[in-house]
Design a protein around this motif. Structure first.
Motif, short mmCIF file in Angstrom:
data_model
loop_
_atom_site.label_atom_id
_atom_site.label_comp_id
_atom_site.label_asym_id
_atom_site.label_seq_id
_atom_site.Cartn_x
_atom_site.Cartn_y
_atom_site.Cartn_z
N LEU A 33 58.10 55.62 34.73
CA LEU A 33 58.80 55.58 36.01
C LEU A 33 60.30 55.72 35.80
CD1 LEU A 33 58.65 55.22 39.08
CD2 LEU A 33 58.80 52.74 38.72
N THR A 34 60.81 55.08 34.76
CA THR A 34 62.25 55.16 34.45
C THR A 34 62.69 56.58 34.15
OG1 THR A 34 62.20 52.92 33.54
CG2 THR A 34 64.06 54.30 32.91
N THR A 35 61.93 57.28 33.30
CA THR A 35 62.31 58.65 32.93
C THR A 35 62.17 59.59 34.13
OG1 THR A 35 60.05 59.04 32.08
CG2 THR A 35 61.72 58.35 30.50
N SER B 107 66.10 59.53 26.50
CA SER B 107 66.10 60.69 27.40
C SER B 107 67.46 61.37 27.43
CB SER B 107 65.72 60.25 28.82
OG SER B 107 64.40 59.75 28.85
N TRP B 108 68.51 60.57 27.42
CA TRP B 108 69.88 61.13 27.42
C TRP B 108 70.11 61.94 26.15
CZ3 TRP B 108 74.26 60.79 24.35
CH2 TRP B 108 75.43 61.25 24.92
N MET B 109 69.70 61.39 25.00
CA MET B 109 69.87 62.12 23.74
C MET B 109 69.00 63.37 23.71
SD MET B 109 70.17 59.20 20.75
CE MET B 109 68.85 58.13 21.32
N GLY B 110 67.76 63.24 24.20
CA GLY B 110 66.84 64.36 24.19
C GLY B 110 67.32 65.54 25.01
N LEU C 183 69.84 67.26 22.92
CA LEU C 183 69.24 67.93 21.76
C LEU C 183 68.49 69.19 22.17
CD1 LEU C 183 67.85 64.87 19.75
CD2 LEU C 183 69.67 66.43 19.03
N ALA C 184 68.00 69.20 23.42
CA ALA C 184 67.27 70.36 23.92
C ALA C 184 68.10 71.63 23.83
CB ALA C 184 66.83 70.12 25.36
N LEU C 185 69.41 71.46 23.89
CA LEU C 185 70.31 72.61 23.82
C LEU C 185 70.44 73.14 22.39
CD1 LEU C 185 73.15 71.19 26.12
CD2 LEU C 185 71.30 72.75 26.77
N LEU C 186 70.05 72.32 21.41
CA LEU C 186 70.23 72.70 20.01
C LEU C 186 68.94 73.09 19.31
CD1 LEU C 186 72.59 69.73 19.01
CD2 LEU C 186 73.27 72.03 19.76
N ILE D 135 60.14 58.51 22.05
CA ILE D 135 59.40 59.27 23.06
C ILE D 135 60.33 59.69 24.19
CG2 ILE D 135 57.48 59.23 24.69
CD1 ILE D 135 56.67 59.30 21.75
N GLY D 136 61.36 58.88 24.44
CA GLY D 136 62.37 59.27 25.43
C GLY D 136 63.09 60.54 25.01
N ILE D 137 63.38 60.65 23.71
CA ILE D 137 64.00 61.87 23.18
C ILE D 137 63.06 63.06 23.38
CG2 ILE D 137 64.74 63.04 21.07
CD1 ILE D 137 65.76 60.32 20.07
N TYR D 138 61.79 62.84 23.03
CA TYR D 138 60.79 63.90 23.22
C TYR D 138 60.70 64.32 24.68
CZ TYR D 138 56.23 65.99 24.02
OH TYR D 138 55.23 66.82 24.47
N ASP D 139 60.69 63.33 25.58
CA ASP D 139 60.60 63.62 27.00
C ASP D 139 61.80 64.42 27.48
OD1 ASP D 139 59.18 63.38 29.47
OD2 ASP D 139 60.64 61.91 30.14
N GLY D 140 62.98 64.11 26.92
CA GLY D 140 64.18 64.85 27.29
C GLY D 140 64.18 66.27 26.79
N ILE D 141 63.56 66.49 25.61
CA ILE D 141 63.52 67.83 25.02
C ILE D 141 62.41 68.68 25.62
CG2 ILE D 141 63.17 69.12 22.88
CD1 ILE D 141 64.32 66.74 21.36
N TYR D 142 61.20 68.08 25.71
CA TYR D 142 60.01 68.88 26.08
C TYR D 142 59.23 68.22 27.21
CZ TYR D 142 55.98 71.94 25.22
OH TYR D 142 54.97 72.85 25.35
#
Length: 256
Positions: free
Chosen positions: A189-191, A88-91, A94-97, A150-157
């Motif tokens: 729940l964590t995200t 999630s932190w990485m995502g 990355l959402a900014l890029l 999926i955490g990355i995906y959740d952070g992006i979208y």
């Protein structure tokens, strides 16, 4: 003015209740609840933030129920939770890029493939001979990898995160449906908590509406998680199909 506010609360609370029921079974509740907040006229960031508030409250109920039923193996869940936080932190960065449009185009290509898998999957019916409830190093590694991706995906979208987790845990990890549901809820729940803390610090959450909708989301999650316990193998597949179809239509509509 008062009648308009009451109408907003009624509309949002109804759809958030429905979202909680769906989310506790197959994930993807945000596909129902987030548009409800936007239809009610909330600004985008406020809608996302307030949705996290109600989702956190509802997911807590489903998570507790699955934990009480023994669906969570902590040797899997704890490492996966840390993976989800990292992803999630990485995502979020990355959402900014990455262009939002590029990600949506990718979803239009991927979702029909996922739907085809769901239609053919025996694991989602609870009768796949390849499922396992044994915990070993490889299974833990796979779950961490899934949680990060999926955490990355959740952070992006974000939308459909729970659905994707369920599919990967049953298909890629060959987990039983119950273990997949429990691990999915622990990560969800964590995200939710991570995002909610950020939104609360930045004052984006509309607390009165978020708490009211959250109570309805808790009721939906309560009913849905209990339905899963008694009829999970019968209802998870059709609900998941509906969620994926709605998600596909939503993404295509946004692109057009």
């Amino acid at each position: 003015m008062g009648e308009k506010v009451i109408l907003v609360y009624l509309v949002v609370c109804f759809f958030v209740f429905l979202a909680g029921f769906v989310d506790s079974i197959a994930g993807g509740g945000g596909l129902i609840s987030l548009p409800a907040y936007m239809i009610a006229g909330l600004p985008v960031h406020t809608a996302i933030a307030t949705n996290k508030m109600s989702s956190f409250m509802g997911t807590s109920v489903a998570t507790y129920h699955y934990m009480k039923k023994g669906f969570m193996k902590w040797k899997i869940c704890i490492p996966a939770i840390f993976g989800a936080i990292a992803g999630s932190w990485m995502g979020s960065h990355l959402a900014l890029l990455i262009s939002d449009r590029v990600l949506k185009i990718a979803m239009v290509i991927v979702l029909p493939v996922i739907l085809f898998y769901v239609l053919r999957s025996k694991a989602l019916q609870g009768n796949d001979e390849n499922t396992t409830d044994a915990v070993n190093g490889m299974l833990i590694f796979k779950c961490i990898l899934i949680a990060v991706v999926i955490g990355i995906y959740d952070g992006i979208y974000g939308p459909g995160t729970g659905t994707f987790l369920m599919l990967l845990f049953t298909g890629f990890c060959h987990m039983t449906l119950n273990d997949a549901a429990g691990t999915t809820k622990a990560i969800n729940l964590t995200t939710n908590i991570t995002a909610l803390v950020v939104f609360l610090i930045n004052g984006k959450v509309l607390l009165p509406l978020g708490i009211a909708a959250g109570c309805c989301n808790m009721a939906g999650n309560y009913l849905g998680s209990h339905s899963f316990t008694s009829n999970g193998h019968k209802i998870v597949k059709p609900v998941m199909i509906v969620v994926i179809v709605i998600f596909f239509i939503k993404v295509v509509t946004e692109l057009v």
